[in-house]
Design a protein around this motif. Structure first.
Motif, PDB file in Angstrom:
ATOM      1  N   VAL A 151      -0.929   0.013  -1.800  1.00  0.00           N
ATOM      2  CA  VAL A 151      -1.774   1.022  -1.152  1.00  0.00           C
ATOM      3  C   VAL A 151      -0.868   2.077  -0.536  1.00  0.00           C
ATOM      4  CG1 VAL A 151      -3.422   1.492   0.709  1.00  0.00           C
ATOM      5  CG2 VAL A 151      -3.667  -0.574  -0.683  1.00  0.00           C
ATOM      6  N   GLY A 152      -1.162   3.327  -0.810  1.00  0.00           N
ATOM      7  CA  GLY A 152      -0.446   4.433  -0.188  1.00  0.00           C
ATOM      8  C   GLY A 152      -1.256   4.991   0.968  1.00  0.00           C
ATOM      9  N   VAL A 174       2.464  -1.912   1.038  1.00  0.00           N
ATOM     10  CA  VAL A 174       2.018  -0.685   1.708  1.00  0.00           C
ATOM     11  C   VAL A 174       3.161   0.317   1.814  1.00  0.00           C
ATOM     12  CG1 VAL A 174       1.050   0.298   3.822  1.00  0.00           C
ATOM     13  CG2 VAL A 174       0.326  -1.991   3.061  1.00  0.00           C
ATOM     14  N   THR A 175       2.870   1.552   1.427  1.00  0.00           N
ATOM     15  CA  THR A 175       3.817   2.653   1.611  1.00  0.00           C
ATOM     16  C   THR A 175       3.135   3.752   2.409  1.00  0.00           C
ATOM     17  OG1 THR A 175       4.859   2.167  -0.516  1.00  0.00           O
ATOM     18  CG2 THR A 175       5.342   4.310   0.472  1.00  0.00           C
ATOM     19  N   VAL A 176       3.783   4.202   3.482  1.00  0.00           N
ATOM     20  CA  VAL A 176       3.247   5.259   4.343  1.00  0.00           C
ATOM     21  C   VAL A 176       4.068   6.529   4.124  1.00  0.00           C
ATOM     22  CG1 VAL A 176       2.753   5.980   6.714  1.00  0.00           C
ATOM     23  CG2 VAL A 176       2.519   3.563   6.069  1.00  0.00           C
ATOM     24  N   TYR A 177       3.384   7.635   3.842  1.00  0.00           N
ATOM     25  CA  TYR A 177       4.026   8.930   3.621  1.00  0.00           C
ATOM     26  C   TYR A 177       3.708   9.847   4.808  1.00  0.00           C
ATOM     27  CZ  TYR A 177       3.992   7.105  -1.166  1.00  0.00           C
ATOM     28  OH  TYR A 177       4.147   6.313  -2.275  1.00  0.00           O
ATOM     29  N   ASP A 178       4.729  10.523   5.328  1.00  0.00           N
ATOM     30  CA  ASP A 178       4.481  11.404   6.473  1.00  0.00           C
ATOM     31  C   ASP A 178       5.388  12.624   6.407  1.00  0.00           C
ATOM     32  OD1 ASP A 178       2.948  11.130   9.303  1.00  0.00           O
ATOM     33  OD2 ASP A 178       4.814  12.237   9.565  1.00  0.00           O
ATOM     34  N   ARG A 179       4.859  13.743   6.873  1.00  0.00           N
ATOM     35  CA  ARG A 179       5.597  15.007   6.807  1.00  0.00           C
ATOM     36  C   ARG A 179       6.740  15.091   7.825  1.00  0.00           C
ATOM     37  NH1 ARG A 179       1.000  19.262   8.543  1.00  0.00           N
ATOM     38  NH2 ARG A 179      -0.379  17.643   7.752  1.00  0.00           N
ATOM     39  N   TYR A 180       6.655  14.279   8.878  1.00  0.00           N
ATOM     40  CA  TYR A 180       7.667  14.353   9.936  1.00  0.00           C
ATOM     41  C   TYR A 180       8.829  13.397   9.680  1.00  0.00           C
ATOM     42  CZ  TYR A 180       4.413  17.243  12.555  1.00  0.00           C
ATOM     43  OH  TYR A 180       3.591  18.256  12.952  1.00  0.00           O
ATOM     44  N   VAL A 213       6.354  -2.947   5.589  1.00  0.00           N
ATOM     45  CA  VAL A 213       5.760  -1.633   5.322  1.00  0.00           C
ATOM     46  C   VAL A 213       6.880  -0.639   5.022  1.00  0.00           C
ATOM     47  CG1 VAL A 213       4.408   0.282   6.270  1.00  0.00           C
ATOM     48  CG2 VAL A 213       3.763  -2.082   6.796  1.00  0.00           C
ATOM     49  N   GLU A 214       6.738   0.093   3.929  1.00  0.00           N
ATOM     50  CA  GLU A 214       7.734   1.099   3.556  1.00  0.00           C
ATOM     51  C   GLU A 214       7.300   2.465   4.095  1.00  0.00           C
ATOM     52  OE1 GLU A 214       9.714   3.240  -0.416  1.00  0.00           O
ATOM     53  OE2 GLU A 214       8.179   1.690  -0.642  1.00  0.00           O
ATOM     54  N   PHE A 215       8.232   3.189   4.692  1.00  0.00           N
ATOM     55  CA  PHE A 215       7.951   4.525   5.209  1.00  0.00           C
ATOM     56  C   PHE A 215       8.742   5.556   4.406  1.00  0.00           C
ATOM     57  CE2 PHE A 215       6.602   1.913   8.715  1.00  0.00           C
ATOM     58  CZ  PHE A 215       5.567   2.626   9.304  1.00  0.00           C
ATOM     59  N   VAL A 216       8.050   6.572   3.925  1.00  0.00           N
ATOM     60  CA  VAL A 216       8.687   7.701   3.244  1.00  0.00           C
ATOM     61  C   VAL A 216       8.479   8.922   4.136  1.00  0.00           C
ATOM     62  CG1 VAL A 216       8.741   9.129   1.172  1.00  0.00           C
ATOM     63  CG2 VAL A 216       8.189   6.684   0.991  1.00  0.00           C
ATOM     64  N   HIS A 234      -0.512   4.162  -6.827  1.00  0.00           N
ATOM     65  CA  HIS A 234      -1.075   3.113  -5.980  1.00  0.00           C
ATOM     66  C   HIS A 234      -2.470   2.691  -6.451  1.00  0.00           C
ATOM     67  CE1 HIS A 234       2.177   3.479  -3.074  1.00  0.00           C
ATOM     68  NE2 HIS A 234       2.033   4.793  -3.105  1.00  0.00           N
ATOM     69  N   ASN A 235      -2.835   1.473  -6.096  1.00  0.00           N
ATOM     70  CA  ASN A 235      -4.173   0.970  -6.414  1.00  0.00           C
ATOM     71  C   ASN A 235      -5.240   1.602  -5.536  1.00  0.00           C
ATOM     72  OD1 ASN A 235      -2.141  -1.573  -6.843  1.00  0.00           O
ATOM     73  ND2 ASN A 235      -3.708  -1.480  -8.444  1.00  0.00           N
TER      74      ASN A 235
END
Length: 477
Positions: A151-152, A174-180, A213-216, A234-235
């Motif tokens: 899940v993204g 789980v991968t979390v994407y954030d602009r900061y 949890v992976e953070f990008v 992602h699913n």
């Protein structure tokens, strides 16, 4: 017979943790309230009446089991109190610090209605979880079984982080994407340290990372990666971007130098606390030192701005709000703290225009309250001819936030939005019209409270698990 630990509200007065004197605290960005000692936490928790219908719980967006963990605290059963608190709230120590308890749980406490002073629910909640961290009871997720689905999550604010926690504990990748460059969203860059010290947020993010949890980071969807790429990778996807587009000011001179957005001002201040280089602060653009500061707005963001300006050494700090004190949206507790620190509030006042460029003053229109608006609040009306100039070297716009135009930014015409620009999503599940795409928090409900974002994140994570399970069942047939 054991001594009754509860129902002490008749004999024991409400007692908040000690608050640092204004003259001391307005020189730094440390939290202003001390921690309860164990005995004091037990005493104050013991004031709970254990009422049959706990209005505190029903008025908490997370429906935290407040009476039970108050009782456990009063009985010295702190680990059980923490486990019960954590069962419904992903970040209880954060909510204990920043929730407007005077409008939610504490504001609806039964003993408050009977004149005995509300139980200090937020302070006890903070004490329970701070103790849990100190004792090592807070541990990373350890799923019983790993799942193959991914899940993204777009956005590392409270809604996205809450969803990530629930999903990871269920074994989802789980991968979390954030602009900061740091996670936390407004918890990290929008809320000042005197309300929420940053190590409190960062240790939760570290806990999520330790749990898998992976953070990008430094990743802007629509620029660094496309939305369609994430859907293919992602699913399921959860949109948890929050709302960052500031409402603007109108009127003559509103584009002058020295009129800045609250989010820019607060972010600059918070970046300084991390030791980051902040050229806009060094140049004076986002620095209130020695200036006559006027903040426009009456919400909690405005309170954060005025109290930050005091700490930066402003010459004077005034807050303009178009309604009166009773009708302002911000926490009354925050207003009281600001007044103690030297902030002057000008109620029933609105900007009519600005003088100079760079700005040198605000033309202030006096208002009165007229007929109620659609929400039931009295609408402010201008008083003819009642305009005066208020000197200002720095004007901070704290008028609230609106959603960015995500369908355009992400090239997703099928992403349905409401007339307010928020994502159209199903109540409680966060499902959007796009298959496998969910949305949580402010990007759905508009600018709101952190506790509501946490609630949305947890609810939507459960819905995502149902979606993944249904897809797995179909694949198995």
């Amino acid at each position: 017979m054991a001594k009754q630990p509860m129902l002490k509200f008749v004999t024991v007065d409400r007692d908040m943790p000690e608050k640092r004197a204004a003259a001391e605290r307005n020189k730094d960005f440390h939290e202003i309230y001390a921690e309860y000692a164990a005995a004091k936490a037990q005493e104050q928790a013991g004031r709970c009446s254990q009422c049959g219908v706990p209005y505190c719980q029903s008025h908490c967006p997370l429906h935290n089991n407040i009476p039970d963990w108050l009782r456990m605290t009063a009985e010295g059963r702190l680990k059980e109190a923490y486990e019960l608190s954590q069962a419904t709230n992903t970040f209880p120590e954060i909510c204990g610090r920043i929730c407007p308890q005077d409008r939610l749980c504490e504001g609806n406490c039964v003993i408050e209605q009977s004149g005995h002073g509300t139980v200090t629910i937020g302070s006890v909640e903070k004490y329970i979880t701070d103790t849990a961290w100190a004792e090592g009871w807070v541990t990373p997720a350890k799923p019983m079984q790993e799942r193959v689905e991914t899940v993204g999550i777009i956005g590392a604010g409270p809604g996205g982080l809450a969803a990530a926690d629930v999903l990871r504990r269920a074994g989802v990748q789980v991968t979390v994407y954030d602009r900061y460059d740091r996670g936390g969203g407004l918890l990290t860059y929008g809320i000042p340290g005197f309300k929420l010290e940053k190590d409190v947020v960062l240790r939760r993010i570290e806990q999520l990372e330790q749990g898998g949890v992976e953070f990008v980071m430094n990743c802007t969807v629509g620029e660094d990666i496309q939305f369609d790429e994430l859907r293919n990778k992602h699913n399921a996807l959860i949109i948890a971007t929050g709302v960052y587009k500031s409402r603007d000011l109108q009127g003559p001179g509103s584009g002058a130098t020295g009129i800045v957005r609250a989010i820019d001002y607060l972010t600059a201040s918070n970046r300084l606390s991390f030791g980051d280089a902040v050229p806009e602060f060094d140049s004076g653009e986002l620095n209130a030192e020695g200036k006559q500061v006027v903040v426009i707005g009456g919400g909690d963001t405005a309170m954060d701005c005025v109290r930050t300006a005091v700490r930066q050494g402003a010459k004077s700090v005034k807050c303009l709000y178009r309604r009166d004190r009773e009708n302002m949206p911000g926490s009354q507790r925050e207003v009281n703290n600001a007044e103690e620190e030297g902030v002057i509030f000008q109620w029933l006042s609105a900007p009519k225009g600005f003088v100079g460029d760079p700005v040198k003053g605000v033309m202030v229109q006096q208002m009165r309250l007229g007929a109620p608006d659609a929400t039931g609040r009295q609408s402010p009306e201008e008083i003819d001819g009642a305009i005066a100039e208020e000197p200002a070297d720095l004007v901070i716009k704290a008028l609230g936030f609106e959603p960015e135009e995500l369908p355009t930014l992400w090239n997703q015409e099928d992403l349905e939005v409401t007339t307010w620009g928020t994502i159209r999503a199903e109540y409680t599940t966060g499902r959007t019209a796009m298959d496998g795409v969910f949305a949580v928090g402010d990007i759905v409900r508009g600018a709101s409270l952190v506790v509501w974002a946490i609630r949305d994140g947890r609810d939507t994570a459960d819905a995502v698990l149902d979606y993944l399970n249904a897809a797995e069942a179909v694949a198995a047939e």
